[in-house]
Design a protein around this motif. Structure first.
Motif, PDB file in Angstrom:
ATOM      1  N   LEU A 194      27.350 -20.778  59.418  1.00 46.59           N
ATOM      2  CA  LEU A 194      27.916 -19.437  59.442  1.00 46.59           C
ATOM      3  C   LEU A 194      27.355 -18.709  60.652  1.00 46.59           C
ATOM      4  N   ALA A 195      28.221 -18.479  61.637  1.00 48.66           N
ATOM      5  CA  ALA A 195      27.835 -17.779  62.866  1.00 48.66           C
ATOM      6  C   ALA A 195      28.348 -16.349  62.782  1.00 48.66           C
ATOM      7  N   GLU A 196      27.424 -15.390  62.745  1.00 51.83           N
ATOM      8  CA  GLU A 196      27.763 -13.988  62.555  1.00 51.83           C
ATOM      9  C   GLU A 196      27.685 -13.238  63.883  1.00 51.83           C
ATOM     10  N   GLU A 197      28.830 -12.985  64.487  1.00 49.49           N
ATOM     11  CA  GLU A 197      28.914 -12.276  65.767  1.00 49.49           C
ATOM     12  C   GLU A 197      28.062 -12.951  66.840  1.00 49.49           C
ATOM     13  N   GLU A 198      28.027 -14.268  66.827  1.00 48.28           N
ATOM     14  CA  GLU A 198      27.195 -14.980  67.790  1.00 48.28           C
ATOM     15  C   GLU A 198      27.887 -15.184  69.139  1.00 48.28           C
ATOM     16  N   PHE A 199      29.211 -15.292  69.122  1.00 45.31           N
ATOM     17  CA  PHE A 199      29.915 -15.465  70.393  1.00 45.31           C
ATOM     18  C   PHE A 199      30.689 -14.216  70.796  1.00 45.31           C
ATOM     19  N   GLU A 200      31.314 -13.576  69.810  1.00 46.42           N
ATOM     20  CA  GLU A 200      32.074 -12.356  70.080  1.00 46.42           C
ATOM     21  C   GLU A 200      31.711 -11.277  69.069  1.00 46.42           C
ATOM     22  N   HIS A 201      31.685 -10.049  69.529  1.00 44.67           N
ATOM     23  CA  HIS A 201      31.411  -8.923  68.644  1.00 44.67           C
ATOM     24  C   HIS A 201      32.491  -8.836  67.562  1.00 44.67           C
ATOM     25  N   GLY A 202      32.069  -8.725  66.310  1.00 47.24           N
ATOM     26  CA  GLY A 202      33.008  -8.559  65.212  1.00 47.24           C
ATOM     27  C   GLY A 202      33.630  -9.835  64.688  1.00 47.24           C
ATOM     28  N   VAL A 203      33.286 -10.997  65.262  1.00 47.61           N
ATOM     29  CA  VAL A 203      33.898 -12.260  64.852  1.00 47.61           C
ATOM     30  C   VAL A 203      32.879 -13.113  64.107  1.00 47.61           C
ATOM     31  N   TYR A 204      33.241 -13.526  62.899  1.00 47.04           N
ATOM     32  CA  TYR A 204      32.437 -14.451  62.098  1.00 47.04           C
ATOM     33  C   TYR A 204      33.123 -15.818  62.137  1.00 47.04           C
ATOM     34  N   GLU A 205      32.317 -16.877  62.221  1.00 51.59           N
ATOM     35  CA  GLU A 205      32.861 -18.233  62.273  1.00 51.59           C
ATOM     36  C   GLU A 205      32.138 -19.105  61.254  1.00 51.59           C
ATOM     37  N   LEU A 206      32.922 -19.796  60.436  1.00 54.08           N
ATOM     38  CA  LEU A 206      32.378 -20.733  59.461  1.00 54.08           C
ATOM     39  C   LEU A 206      32.820 -22.124  59.892  1.00 54.08           C
ATOM     40  N   ALA A 207      31.873 -23.076  59.960  1.00 50.92           N
ATOM     41  CA  ALA A 207      32.181 -24.388  60.532  1.00 50.92           C
ATOM     42  C   ALA A 207      31.459 -25.503  59.788  1.00 50.92           C
ATOM     43  N   VAL A 208      32.038 -26.706  59.858  1.00 49.00           N
ATOM     44  CA  VAL A 208      31.415 -27.914  59.303  1.00 49.00           C
ATOM     45  C   VAL A 208      31.627 -29.064  60.282  1.00 49.00           C
ATOM     46  N   PRO A 209      30.730 -30.053  60.267  1.00 46.07           N
ATOM     47  CA  PRO A 209      30.966 -31.236  61.093  1.00 46.07           C
ATOM     48  C   PRO A 209      32.007 -32.155  60.468  1.00 46.07           C
ATOM     49  N   VAL A 210      32.740 -32.853  61.322  1.00 42.65           N
ATOM     50  CA  VAL A 210      33.661 -33.913  60.889  1.00 42.65           C
ATOM     51  C   VAL A 210      32.984 -35.235  61.219  1.00 42.65           C
ATOM     52  N   ARG A 211      32.820 -36.099  60.230  1.00 42.17           N
ATOM     53  CA  ARG A 211      32.056 -37.333  60.429  1.00 42.17           C
ATOM     54  C   ARG A 211      32.940 -38.580  60.413  1.00 42.17           C
ATOM     55  N   ARG A 212      32.555 -39.535  61.238  1.00 39.24           N
ATOM     56  CA  ARG A 212      33.190 -40.846  61.207  1.00 39.24           C
ATOM     57  C   ARG A 212      32.721 -41.602  59.969  1.00 39.24           C
ATOM     58  N   ALA A 213      33.328 -42.775  59.750  1.00 33.69           N
ATOM     59  CA  ALA A 213      32.959 -43.583  58.594  1.00 33.69           C
ATOM     60  C   ALA A 213      31.498 -44.011  58.651  1.00 33.69           C
ATOM     61  N   ASP A 214      30.947 -44.168  59.855  1.00 29.83           N
ATOM     62  CA  ASP A 214      29.545 -44.581  59.982  1.00 29.83           C
ATOM     63  C   ASP A 214      28.570 -43.410  59.858  1.00 29.83           C
ATOM     64  N   GLY A 215      29.096 -42.197  59.629  1.00 32.57           N
ATOM     65  CA  GLY A 215      28.243 -41.037  59.441  1.00 32.57           C
ATOM     66  C   GLY A 215      27.997 -40.216  60.687  1.00 32.57           C
ATOM     67  N   SER A 216      28.334 -40.732  61.851  1.00 34.13           N
ATOM     68  CA  SER A 216      28.120 -39.984  63.091  1.00 34.13           C
ATOM     69  C   SER A 216      29.135 -38.848  63.203  1.00 34.13           C
ATOM     70  N   ILE A 217      28.767 -37.812  63.949  1.00 31.59           N
ATOM     71  CA  ILE A 217      29.624 -36.634  64.065  1.00 31.59           C
ATOM     72  C   ILE A 217      30.719 -36.865  65.105  1.00 31.59           C
ATOM     73  N   LEU A 218      31.944 -36.667  64.672  1.00 31.88           N
ATOM     74  CA  LEU A 218      33.117 -36.854  65.516  1.00 31.88           C
ATOM     75  C   LEU A 218      33.562 -35.547  66.148  1.00 31.88           C
TER      76      LEU A 218
END
Length: 266
Positions: A194-218
């Protein structure tokens, strides 16, 4: 290492490639250095340097100082964006829009930069810079920190060593590798970024990694909106993002399996 200048160069290089590809696609007259500089309102010397680098990378090509056209590597990258999980990401992004009314994005990492691969249909207005290829910092965006999910403190410090944090990001942005690592520790405990106004004023961003079958981040999957929009449904949004990320990761696995079968058949 000046991250802001490198990101600017990449963004300008992508603008050049996009213009060349668009003119070629629609059968319009191809351009040389001076015409590209005039069209993009950039300094001719900078366009000259960037087009030379793009030719060396194979994204552009030029025969005997003639006009520029797209190079062989451009077509390889374009093909990659129309296969497997990237193709499927379009429907996942639009499903997130339909469920929550938030802007949605899928991004990948190159060093300390985040590169936008695809954005939802509601994530840009005419003249906006929100387009595939847009570059943002890894340390002050939700998608960026999702892409760093598996980085421990030493790895974060090594990646961001020498990065200029001054003047980059919004009021909530980290200002040192240690702060980035602390935010990652906080977010891992709750299972999403959860990024709270970290890149732009007034903008909140919620994010998750997408992982390959081997567990590495895609890649990273994220949604953006105002504080009230994000905070009113944080758990539901995080669950939907996680499920969408799992589907995209499995699509990547199936694409790799199919490629392997084709290789054996050949």
């Amino acid at each position: 290492m000046d991250s802001s200048s490198e990101a600017s160069s990449m963004a300008q290089g992508l603008r050049i490639v996009r213009l060349v590809a668009d003119r070629e696609k629609w059968g319009r007259r191809l351009l040389g250095v001076s015409q590209l500089a005039a069209e993009l309102e950039m300094e001719q010397s900078r366009v000259s340097r960037l087009t030379q680098e793009l030719c060396e990378l194979g994204l552009l090509e030029r025969v005997e100082r003639g006009p520029f056209r797209t190079g062989p590597r451009f077509f390889g990258l374009a093909a990659a964006l129309n296969t497997g999980w990237v193709r499927e990401s379009r429907s996942e992004l639009e499903a997130l829009v339909a469920s929550f009314g938030l802007r949605a994005r899928v991004s990948v990492r190159e060093g300390f930069r985040v590169i936008l691969l695809r954005a939802s249909s509601n994530d840009a207005v005419p003249g906006s810079f929100v387009k595939p290829g847009m570059v943002t910092p890894v340390w002050c965006t939700g998608s960026g920190r999702a892409l760093l999910w598996d980085h421990g403190t030493p790895a974060v410090e090594a990646l961001l060593e020498g990065v200029n944090f001054i003047g980059v990001g919004g009021p909530g942005a980290a200002h040192s590798p240690q702060e980035v690592a602390e935010l990652l520790d906080r977010d891992r405990a709750r299972g999403f970024i959860l990024a709270e106004e970290e890149f732009e004023h007034g903008v909140y961003e919620l994010a998750v990694p997408v992982r390959r079958a081997d567990g590495s981040i895609l890649a990273a999957l994220s949604v953006l909106g105002g504080r009230a929009e994000i905070e009113s449904g944080t758990d539901d949004i995080a669950a939907a993002l996680t499920a969408a990320g799992q589907r995209l990761g499995s699509n990547d696995g199936r694409a790799r399996e199919n490629d392997g079968r084709k290789g054996l058949a050949g």
